[in-house]
Design an enzyme around this catalytic site. Sequence first.
Site, PDB file in Angstrom:
ATOM      1  N   CYS A  85       0.832  -1.203   0.000  1.00  0.00           N
ATOM      2  CA  CYS A  85       0.000   0.000   0.000  1.00  0.00           C
ATOM      3  C   CYS A  85       0.872   1.261   0.000  1.00  0.00           C
ATOM      4  O   CYS A  85       1.537   1.540  -0.985  1.00  0.00           O
ATOM      5  CB  CYS A  85      -0.953  -0.047   1.202  1.00  0.00           C
ATOM      6  N   HIS A 194      -3.440  -5.768   1.254  1.00  0.00           N
ATOM      7  CA  HIS A 194      -2.706  -5.951   2.517  1.00  0.00           C
ATOM      8  C   HIS A 194      -2.625  -7.413   2.946  1.00  0.00           C
ATOM      9  O   HIS A 194      -3.465  -7.855   3.735  1.00  0.00           O
ATOM     10  CB  HIS A 194      -3.398  -5.140   3.624  1.00  0.00           C
ATOM     11  N   GLU A 196      -0.759  -8.636   5.089  1.00  0.00           N
ATOM     12  CA  GLU A 196      -0.540  -8.709   6.553  1.00  0.00           C
ATOM     13  C   GLU A 196      -1.856  -8.624   7.325  1.00  0.00           C
ATOM     14  O   GLU A 196      -1.876  -8.924   8.519  1.00  0.00           O
ATOM     15  CB  GLU A 196       0.441  -7.610   6.990  1.00  0.00           C
TER      16      GLU A 196
END
Lengths: 226, 79, 759
Positions: A85, A194, A196
């Site tokens: 991002c 994302h 994560e």
Amino acid sequence: MKIGVITFPGTLDDVDAARAARAVGAEAVSLWHADDDLRGVDAVVVPGGFSYGDYLRAGAIARFAPVMQSVVDAARGGMPVLGICNGFQILCEAGLLPGVMLRNVGLHFVCKDQWLRVENTETAWTTRFDTGADILIPVKNIDGRYTASAETVRELEAEGRVVFRYVDGNPNGSINDIAGICSANRRVVGLMPHPEHAIDALTGPSDDGLGVFYSVLDATRSLVTA
Amino acid sequence: MARVVVDVIPKPEILDPQGQAIVKALPRLGFTGVKDVRQGKHFELEVDDEVDDATLAKIAESFLSNPVIEDYVVRRVES
Amino acid sequence: MTEIDTVEKAATDPERPQPYAELGLKDDEYAHIREILGRRPTEAELAMYSVMWSEHCSYKSSKVHWKHWKANTTPEMQAKMLAGVGENAGVVDIGDGWAVSFKVESHNHPSYVEPYQGAATGVGGIVRDIIAMGARPLAVMDPLRFGAADHPDTKRVLPGVVAGIGGYGNCLGLPNIGGEVVFDPSYQGNPLVNAMCIGAMRTEDLHVAKASGVGNKVILFGARTGLDGIGGVSVLASETFSDDEDAASRKKLPSVQVGDPFTEKVLIECCMELFAQRLVVGIQDLGGAGLSCATSELASAGDGGMHVELDKVPLRAGGMTPAEILSSESQERMCAVVRPEDVEAFMAVCKKWDVLATEIGEVTDTGRLVITWHGETVVDVPPRTVAHEGPEYHRPIARPADQDELQADDPANLPRPSTPEELRETLLQLISSPNLASKEWVTSQYDRYVRGNTVLAQPSDGGMIRIDEETGRGVAASTDCNGRYVKLDPYVGTQLALAEAYRNVATTGATPLAVTNCLNFGSPEDPGVMWQFEQAVKGLAEGCRELGIPVTGGNVSFYNQTGSTAILPTPVVGVLGVIDDVRRRIPTGIGAEAGETLILLGETRDEFGGSEWAHVVHGHLGGRPPQVDLAREKLLAEILVAGSRDGLLSAAHDLSEGGLAQALVETVLIGQTGARIILDEDQDPFVQLFSESAGRVLVAVPRTEELRFTEMCTARGLPWRRTGVVDPESGELEIQDVATFPLEELRQAWEGTLPALFD
């Protein structure tokens, strides 16, 4: 195995990236923007957020941080680097990846669970996926519309450097549905979604993001043995 | 057809976080001596000749800017 | 040129006329200030008293009603509270050494003037309140109310407010996990933008806003102080500036503040590091009344004295007067009290985060708040008189003359749908109406993932975050209010808001623990409004006592009206709950397990007063709101929590506005799984589908656990009814003998409305 996670003023997802690194058994090492020491890490994650508020342009101020010079040098030496991002935007501004992110077509911030197709499984961050696999990963941004010159896009496509592509809807109007790309040597990967945030079905839509972090374990291991 | 430029800038007394972030970053990049930065928006409009100044001012005031926090300047650059 | 008014000057020209009325002070309030000081106030003092004695800061119209909180808080309720009413935010003990701080605040009027910045700074303010308790902010929620969805001005206000909340909250890195979006014409000229923040800390890290320790330093840190939001004191400018042009330009200043979320994010991290190193004795955020509030409240709650050198405050604008500096509402500022030996370490942390920090004064034992300006005294006051001993009003209270008429206008007389076709059409009409339609257009603009601890977020009944990664301990929260119910009966309506927030928290599997509120009402000078207010406070306080959960704090916002008409009375109630392990949360969507039975808990009565059906189909508001039975709500919550703990429930969804029909539609769409529903033959299908009776939850139970669960309900006396089965293969919601809806048809009806209005 040590994965460095950079914190700039305004970085938000550093805690998440560190958690993801720990989830695959790596040691997460905090790297501070003002410090050019990479502290002996084997790979670096430039996490998401709004470094310097994204003022001027997303990533425009962060790329000049002392730590980024070290990251650029290490990346040129083959260290795996992942930009997520805002981190992707910073890697583009820093010249490690081509292109730039514009405001989403809808002009709104968009947070949603997004299907991605893994197009290239030979990068440092994607070897654990099957080619063509669809994974469910959150996307959340306001400046997420990837764009580059027609020539660059042709080159990326021809060289197989589009790593992730949006499927089942393009959330921001990215050219060719591009969600993530890699460097020519396939060690540096940047993506808007994302991974994560997708390491546990309790807190994310899936655990599909773990594959990204497991892959880099292999990549650094092979680097050591090579 | 005329080309009109509208610049919109935060009023001097209004906090401009974007300008502040830039002015703080400059010395870190080795550029000294810049005391203040204010960041605004620049619009370029192609308008028909019959659009008068009053209409342009209205566009700038009621739509392109929020007069509560922003000032604007309208310039005709060619006609 | 400017001439600064000092205490010395005030003594030499005691009878100088002062613009106290323009500053909002009444004759007797001004006289009282003169009496406190034994002289006329200086301009700076006048500015401080006027802003601190305003309705917004002093709660002068509402304070006398706070006795209800106290009277209804039992020692057991008190024991859970580490900080309560009167502090920056409430704090409760959630176990395992964790404390959680939470609060809701309004930012209604600024959000109408400048929707983006008004909403953004609303988020910023509530987050600083949580930091000021010593907690790390962990999540936000936003209860919002707007005028009619199809009104052109709503198209200006709503997208601006939503973008402002997202723009600020997303940039701060706080997940947005819930809230409300409600439309009603009464909010047309006065939207309600309430913001809630939840934070956590170890119990030993609790901070309070007080300046103790004589000789300790007062440090202002964060953003510079500018001419933001000083509109209120601009009348003083004409006294100060001899130059007419300067005076005139001050009067034109907008009363809007601009938020800088990046500065606030850095400020959060800076504060966390200061707390971790134990460098802070007391801390206060700078909110509504800026330095006036922070200095007087810190001094008032501490050892009683403080000396501030105002000329040290870093300014963003030239030529600011002491009164302006004291009144400035510039955002992203905090004020800390620090031991002299810690100042150097404090400054080092601020430098690391590139946060501007300035020592502006110190704690004294004089009992006075003394503020100097280049050596001359501009303020010398007893701080309690500014901060805590402001005026208190017993406003006249009168039940509105038309209240009986309103309650007599029963919706029983409205024509009801009866044929299957009519029921089908009614369902589709309701789920696509703005209040019941999907709010994804709004919530997708908020980051719900950041920090990786969000377990439940919109469109779940309550938001849930994990606090402790090791143990899985977490909290759930919900905010609720149906202004139409409150209008029909403020006492019952407010208890219904409490009951729904409480039920929503329990529906996630968490045990409700504590309450906060944001009481949005019309003008306190209207006796009818004050009656609504008093009834609401009593209803909430007595309701909390019955549920055994304390009110930990709240916010009052008066003067909310469109033209001369008050908004629907809107006491937003926030409930916080705790769950030992978030892995046992109950999701909202069905279909997680193969073979689930749908069971409706609670009783359905013919209750349509203030209902969404009466509103949408007939534009009707009258009658009585649904009954409220808090003992039943408590039992229901216990059953849900037990069901979560023992793994008996695979999904649960609260029934509220729109009744069973709405709950069914949301359950199947969120779970992306069909279901077959069998209604009770002995009750009118219309009532079963659309009644808004309280105390009901739809649960999905795995077949293997069905008997165990229903036996528990029967044994504890909770009415339940087997309502249907989950049908993963069908791809439709079938309500037997009424209608069948393909999921895609429902999805289009439910999700299409807001994008069509606001894209």
